[in-house]
Design an enzyme around this catalytic site. Structure first.
Site, PDB file in Angstrom:
ATOM      1  N   ALA A 246       0.802  -1.236   0.000  1.00 13.29           N
ATOM      2  CA  ALA A 246       0.000   0.000   0.000  1.00 13.29           C
ATOM      3  C   ALA A 246       0.837   1.289   0.000  1.00 13.29           C
ATOM      4  O   ALA A 246       0.265   2.375   0.077  1.00 13.29           O
ATOM      5  CB  ALA A 246      -1.010   0.041   1.152  1.00 13.29           C
ATOM      6  N   ALA A 247       2.161   1.167  -0.113  1.00 13.38           N
ATOM      7  CA  ALA A 247       2.979   2.395  -0.164  1.00 13.38           C
ATOM      8  C   ALA A 247       2.650   3.188  -1.434  1.00 13.38           C
ATOM      9  O   ALA A 247       2.477   4.410  -1.399  1.00 13.38           O
ATOM     10  CB  ALA A 247       4.460   2.042  -0.125  1.00 13.38           C
ATOM     11  N   GLY A 248       2.563   2.485  -2.556  1.00  5.35           N
ATOM     12  CA  GLY A 248       2.225   3.157  -3.820  1.00  5.35           C
ATOM     13  C   GLY A 248       0.816   3.734  -3.771  1.00  5.35           C
ATOM     14  O   GLY A 248       0.560   4.837  -4.281  1.00  5.35           O
ATOM     15  N   ASP A 249      -0.097   3.000  -3.153  1.00  9.87           N
ATOM     16  CA  ASP A 249      -1.488   3.493  -3.035  1.00  9.87           C
ATOM     17  C   ASP A 249      -1.535   4.746  -2.165  1.00  9.87           C
ATOM     18  O   ASP A 249      -2.282   5.693  -2.441  1.00  9.87           O
ATOM     19  CB  ASP A 249      -2.383   2.410  -2.424  1.00  9.87           C
ATOM     20  CG  ASP A 249      -2.432   1.163  -3.294  1.00  9.87           C
ATOM     21  OD1 ASP A 249      -2.335   1.297  -4.521  1.00  9.87           O
ATOM     22  OD2 ASP A 249      -2.550   0.057  -2.731  1.00  9.87           O
TER      23      ASP A 249
HETATM   24  O1  RIB Z   1      -1.314  -2.198  -3.583  1.00 16.95           O
HETATM   25  C1  RIB Z   1      -1.515  -3.095  -2.533  1.00 16.95           C
HETATM   26  C2  RIB Z   1      -2.794  -3.868  -2.765  1.00 16.95           C
HETATM   27  O2  RIB Z   1      -2.667  -4.649  -3.926  1.00 16.95           O
HETATM   28  C3  RIB Z   1      -3.152  -4.828  -1.673  1.00 16.95           C
HETATM   29  O3  RIB Z   1      -3.893  -4.243  -0.641  1.00 16.95           O
HETATM   30  C4  RIB Z   1      -3.886  -5.929  -2.415  1.00 16.95           C
HETATM   31  O4  RIB Z   1      -5.238  -6.006  -2.115  1.00 16.95           O
HETATM   32  C5  RIB Z   1      -3.656  -5.639  -3.893  1.00 16.95           C
HETATM   33  O5  RIB Z   1      -4.750  -5.109  -4.495  1.00 16.95           O
END
Ligand code: RIB
Length: 298
Positions: A246-249
């Site tokens: 989730a760092a990129g998110d």
């Molecule tokens: O970017 C991380 C995410 O990629 C995770 O939370 C997983 O669900 C996938 O979608």
């Protein structure tokens, strides 16, 4: 400004392993946990936790559906455009974490059911100048539809092309910002970005494909953008990474939150780098994303 995230919601099933097993091997891992994730939902959670007005647009199934919606609500995300569907599971991500880095296997489940009617319903409340963020964990024709509908409404559009997949010219033409990580940028251009020369070369190759503005996240190398022809580079903030999930998110969500507040590209990139440097110090996906005060005081 309102921010609409059209994308996936997953339940992440996470285990830490000392190394990746070979074919046919059974091995011991540790620290198993389930926690809400999905690239779409993670980006929405980041925007919500960082103070943006955000609407998640997606589908969950019977298994884990209520938990995925409730968690997003807790993080300040509006979930009235998240449909709970019968007879299907929510999206699932099986994640193996080795030395802080992750390998992810997805089962799309309900994410594969996002349709044009749901996108229309959500965007009916969108106005010129609002933002639309999407990724590639829902059907690609729905990504194309969401981007096209948003552009017709005068919205600013952001595509995080993850997981990397070949996309149509129409998708690229309707994306105002294209935000890949290093391996995704390499997938689209054949060039692995790690410094100014390679990042500029990637941006040039993407521009030739019809991409307008590019922001590349480069992990420990920071992030770089070529927007309106201007090159910007921001270093990463030092952090002890224990789980990069989730760092990129977080980066995408934080960048959009700041841009929607009227910040410059450079200010938004610095804010996004700070936010993702906190995310990597914690385990899990949405739960690892910082709140606004944590980023502001870093
Ligand atoms: O970017 C991380 C995410 O990629 C995770 O939370 C997983 O669900 C996938 O979608």
């Amino acid at each position: 400004m309102k921010i609409f995230v059209v994308g996936s919601l997953n339940m992440d099933l996470v285990i830490k392993a000392p190394y990746m097993p070979e074919n046919g091997v059974t091995m011991h891992g540790e620290g198993f946990m389930t926690n809400p994730g999905g690239k779409g939902a993670n980006q929405a959670a980041a925007i919500g936790k960082l103070g943006g007005e955000v609407y998640m647009v997606g589908c969950v199934g019977e298994a884990f559906g209520d938990e995925l919606k409730t968690t997003l609500c807790k993080y300040g995300v509006h979930t009235r455009y998240v449909d709970k569907l019968k007879g299907v599971s929510s999206g699932i991500a099986v994640i193996v974490v080795v030395d802080g880095d992750n390998r992810i296997i997805l089962d799309a489940g309900a994410n594969g059911k996002v349709d044009a009617a749901l996108i229309d319903k959500a965007l009916a409340s969108a106005e010129r100048g609002d933002y639309l963020v999407t990724q590639l964990e829902i059907e690609q024709d729905m990504v194309a539809y969401a981007l096209k509908s948003a552009k017709e409404k005068g919205m600013t559009t952001i595509l995080n092309p993850a997981p990397a997949a070949k996309v149509s010219e129409e998708i690229l033409a309707n994306s105002d910002f294209f935000i890949p990580n290093q391996s995704e940028a390499e997938f689209y251009t054949g060039i692995y970005p790690k410094d100014e020369a390679s990042a500029q070369a990637c941006a040039k190759a993407l521009a030739a494909q019809g991409v307008k503005n590019v922001v590349i996240t480069m992990g420990g190398e920071g992030s770089a953008c070529v927007c309106d022809g201007n090159y910007e580079k921001v270093d990463c903030f030092p952090a002890q990474a224990i789980d990069t999930t989730a760092a990129g998110d977080t980066y995408v969500g934080a960048l959009v939150t700041k841009l929607a507040e009227g910040a410059s590209m450079r200010e938004a990139m610095i804010f996004a780098s700070k936010a993702s440097s906190i995310t990597v110090t914690r385990r899990g996906a949405q739960q690892s994303i910082p709140y606004r005060n944590e980023v502001d005081t870093l």
